[in-house]
Design an enzyme around this catalytic site. Structure first.
Site, PDB file in Angstrom:
ATOM      1  N   SER A   1       0.828  -1.211   0.000  1.00  0.00           N
ATOM      2  CA  SER A   1       0.000   0.000   0.000  1.00  0.00           C
ATOM      3  C   SER A   1       0.859   1.257   0.000  1.00  0.00           C
ATOM      4  O   SER A   1       1.972   1.268   0.538  1.00  0.00           O
ATOM      5  CB  SER A   1      -0.903   0.003   1.239  1.00  0.00           C
TER       6      SER A   1
ATOM      7  N   THR B   1      -5.635   2.339  -7.033  1.00  0.00           N
ATOM      8  CA  THR B   1      -6.936   2.131  -6.378  1.00  0.00           C
ATOM      9  C   THR B   1      -7.835   3.335  -6.658  1.00  0.00           C
ATOM     10  O   THR B   1      -7.462   4.475  -6.397  1.00  0.00           O
ATOM     11  CB  THR B   1      -6.740   1.923  -4.865  1.00  0.00           C
TER      12      THR B   1
ATOM     13  N   LYS C   1      -7.684  -0.885  -9.682  1.00  0.00           N
ATOM     14  CA  LYS C   1      -8.373  -1.604  -8.593  1.00  0.00           C
ATOM     15  C   LYS C   1      -9.689  -0.927  -8.251  1.00  0.00           C
ATOM     16  O   LYS C   1      -9.735   0.300  -8.086  1.00  0.00           O
ATOM     17  CB  LYS C   1      -7.483  -1.650  -7.352  1.00  0.00           C
TER      18      LYS C   1
ATOM     19  N   HIS D   1     -13.326  -3.342  -2.198  1.00  0.00           N
ATOM     20  CA  HIS D   1     -12.529  -2.879  -1.055  1.00  0.00           C
ATOM     21  C   HIS D   1     -12.972  -3.579   0.238  1.00  0.00           C
ATOM     22  O   HIS D   1     -12.925  -3.023   1.324  1.00  0.00           O
ATOM     23  CB  HIS D   1     -12.672  -1.352  -0.916  1.00  0.00           C
TER      24      HIS D   1
HETATM   25  C1  FNR Z   1      -7.717  -2.336   2.957  1.00  0.00           C
HETATM   26  N1  FNR Z   1      -7.763  -2.262   1.576  1.00  0.00           N
HETATM   27  C2  FNR Z   1      -6.923  -1.383   0.917  1.00  0.00           C
HETATM   28  N2  FNR Z   1      -6.927  -1.339  -0.441  1.00  0.00           N
HETATM   29  C3  FNR Z   1      -6.061  -0.524  -1.102  1.00  0.00           C
HETATM   30  O1  FNR Z   1      -6.079  -0.501  -2.329  1.00  0.00           O
HETATM   31  N3  FNR Z   1      -5.162   0.228  -0.403  1.00  0.00           N
HETATM   32  C4  FNR Z   1      -5.110   0.243   0.947  1.00  0.00           C
HETATM   33  O2  FNR Z   1      -4.280   0.915   1.533  1.00  0.00           O
HETATM   34  C5  FNR Z   1      -6.052  -0.553   1.639  1.00  0.00           C
HETATM   35  N4  FNR Z   1      -6.104  -0.551   2.998  1.00  0.00           N
HETATM   36  C6  FNR Z   1      -6.902  -1.452   3.674  1.00  0.00           C
HETATM   37  C7  FNR Z   1      -6.878  -1.484   5.068  1.00  0.00           C
HETATM   38  C8  FNR Z   1      -7.617  -2.451   5.739  1.00  0.00           C
HETATM   39  C9  FNR Z   1      -7.556  -2.499   7.225  1.00  0.00           C
HETATM   40  C10 FNR Z   1      -8.373  -3.407   5.020  1.00  0.00           C
HETATM   41  C11 FNR Z   1      -9.121  -4.507   5.725  1.00  0.00           C
HETATM   42  C12 FNR Z   1      -8.430  -3.332   3.655  1.00  0.00           C
HETATM   43  C13 FNR Z   1      -8.641  -3.165   0.801  1.00  0.00           C
HETATM   44  C14 FNR Z   1      -7.927  -4.477   0.468  1.00  0.00           C
HETATM   45  O3  FNR Z   1      -6.934  -4.284  -0.497  1.00  0.00           O
HETATM   46  C15 FNR Z   1      -8.924  -5.515  -0.078  1.00  0.00           C
HETATM   47  O4  FNR Z   1      -9.628  -4.956  -1.170  1.00  0.00           O
HETATM   48  C16 FNR Z   1      -9.921  -6.004   1.000  1.00  0.00           C
HETATM   49  O5  FNR Z   1      -9.255  -6.235   2.211  1.00  0.00           O
HETATM   50  C17 FNR Z   1     -10.636  -7.270   0.556  1.00  0.00           C
HETATM   51  O6  FNR Z   1     -11.656  -7.605   1.432  1.00  0.00           O
HETATM   52  P1  FNR Z   1     -11.516  -8.762   2.567  1.00  0.00           P
HETATM   53  O7  FNR Z   1     -11.294 -10.052   1.856  1.00  0.00           O
HETATM   54  O8  FNR Z   1     -10.389  -8.359   3.451  1.00  0.00           O
HETATM   55  O9  FNR Z   1     -12.816  -8.718   3.298  1.00  0.00           O
END
Ligand code: FNR
Length: 387
Positions: A130, A180, A261, A285
């Site tokens: 990230s 994203t 994304k 997300h």
């Molecule tokens: C994320 N996700 C996310 N996506 C992204 O593109 N950049 C980011 O910095 C973050 N940060 C982030 C923090 C936290 C705490 C979570 C849980 C998720 C989204 C991540 O990439 C992904 O799309 C999701 O986590 C998928 O869903 P599940 O399977 O975790 O429920």
């Protein structure tokens, strides 16, 4: 011969003969419970929570139950091959670790990004790092070993800063840029709102900015001397509500594979493809951004059709091997793990992540063995039945 990931269960059962039982959780429910116990309440809410009443977040998981894999017998699935080619890279597995902005904080030592990168090196499962990290991308990338890594860009409003971040990612050896699109404003998250907790505004996970020459030049004083001003400046430049008109500029920034994304609508996928992107990342997300949407897996088949041969990455709702197999059968080229590996980190550090990934891979492999689909190419929509 390809690695047989299901052998992890043999390792565990053989350990049992010597009186060793796994210290790390074997089910997602136990993993989540132990992660909650290991984290501060505020961090747990931030990681486990989502948008609104979290209906979409829950539906992301339960929607998979609408599909079932049809077992086929006598297919000679004694050896499985889960490897694939993606963006010209040979990968041992179809999994990757989705970008998680606060993963740095989820490790006891505050260096979770490094633990994820080391777990990627040990398992061959790539990390999508990230923009929001506790350690700068160059330091993270040094831990990847032979496993390729990808950089996830939150496109800043300051175009010069965006360019700097992308060029740093290229120089650091990342093998693709994931942009994203669904997070230029934060979704309505009651759990975090009720504790008024937003980690970045407290100065966390901003090292890619504070180490950036363009970002530093736009501050009156270095961030080390006036951290509050650096956070304010970050808050002012974080969000770029991009439009289609910006896509040629994004494309022009790098010759690395460019992946978008957050795409769910087939029309958006077609436009992205026309604009020359290299990959589509179908995701909502994890239900953290917009509540009330469709479960991500429901949108995958149309995204795959519109991508028309372009690789499709997928995440949102993967909790076990069953969801991985179903996502692959519905056309995902590679499947992203989100919260489960973060929970693994909170419970057991780098080893915890490795355990979660090995368990997911083992279950995927064993399902492919038992159900008679020995390669990823065998997993097609015809392998599934809708309940
Ligand atoms: C994320 N996700 C996310 N996506 C992204 O593109 N950049 C980011 O910095 C973050 N940060 C982030 C923090 C936290 C705490 C979570 C849980 C998720 C989204 C991540 O990439 C992904 O799309 C999701 O986590 C998928 O869903 P599940 O399977 O975790 O429920």
């Amino acid at each position: 011969m390809a690695q047989q990931f299901g052998d992890y269960q043999l390792e565990i059962y053989l350990g049992g003969l010597g009186g060793v039982v796994p210290e790390l959780p074997m089910s997602f429910a136990e993993l989540a419970a132990r992660a909650e116990a290991a984290m501060s309440p505020g961090l747990w809410s931030y990681v486990a929570g989502g948008a609104g009443d979290e209906h979409t977040q829950r539906a992301n998981v339960t929607a998979f139950e609408q599909w079932g894999l049809m077992p086929r017998m006598l297919t000679g699935a004694a050896q499985r091959d889960l490897s694939l080619e993606l963006f010209g890279l040979r990968l041992a597995t179809p999994l990757f670790m989705a970008p998680v902005g606060v993963v740095g904080l989820c490790a006891q030592d505050g260096h979770g990004d490094l633990a994820v990168a080391r777990a990627a090196a040990r398992t061959g499962v790539p990390m999508v790092a990230s923009t929001l990290s506790q350690d700068p991308m160059e330091v993270v990338a040094k831990e990847f070993g032979a496993t390729p890594g990808f950089f996830q860009l939150y496109t800043p409003a300051d175009r010069a800063l965006a360019e700097s971040l992308v060029h740093r990612a290229e120089a650091a050896g990342f093998r693709g840029i994931v942009v994203t699109l669904d997070t230029w404003v934060t979704g309505w998250r009651p759990r975090d709102l009720s504790t008024a907790n937003f980690p970045q505004l407290r100065g966390h996970c901003l090292t890619n900015y504070t180490s950036d020459p363009v970002f530093r030049r736009s501050l009156a004083q270095p961030p080390e001397q006036d951290p509050a001003a650096a956070v304010r400046h970050w808050a002012g430049t974080f969000a770029n509500p991009l439009s289609w008109a910006d896509l040629p500029w994004l494309r022009s920034l790098t010759s690395l594979p460019l992946i978008l994304k957050g795409l769910s609508h087939p029309e958006d996928v077609r436009r992205a493809k026309d604009a020359g992107v290299d990959g589509i990342y179908c995701s909502n997300h994890g239900g953290r951004q917009a509540n009330g949407g469709l479960p991500a897996i429901e949108t995958l088949p149309d995204v795959v059709a519109a991508a028309d041969g372009l690789p499709v990455l997928f995440d949102s709702g993967i909790r076990s091997g069953a969801e991985i197999v179903k996502a692959l059968a519905l056309g995902a080229t590679a499947v992203g793990i989100g919260r489960p590996y973060v929970y693994g980190l909170a419970v057991g550090g780098e080893d915890g992540i490795v355990h979660v990934l090995r368990s997911l891979l083992a279950e995927t492999d064993l399902l492919m063995a038992i159900d008679g689909y020995p390669t990823l190419a065998d997993l097609t929509p015809t392998a599934l039945r809708r309940r």
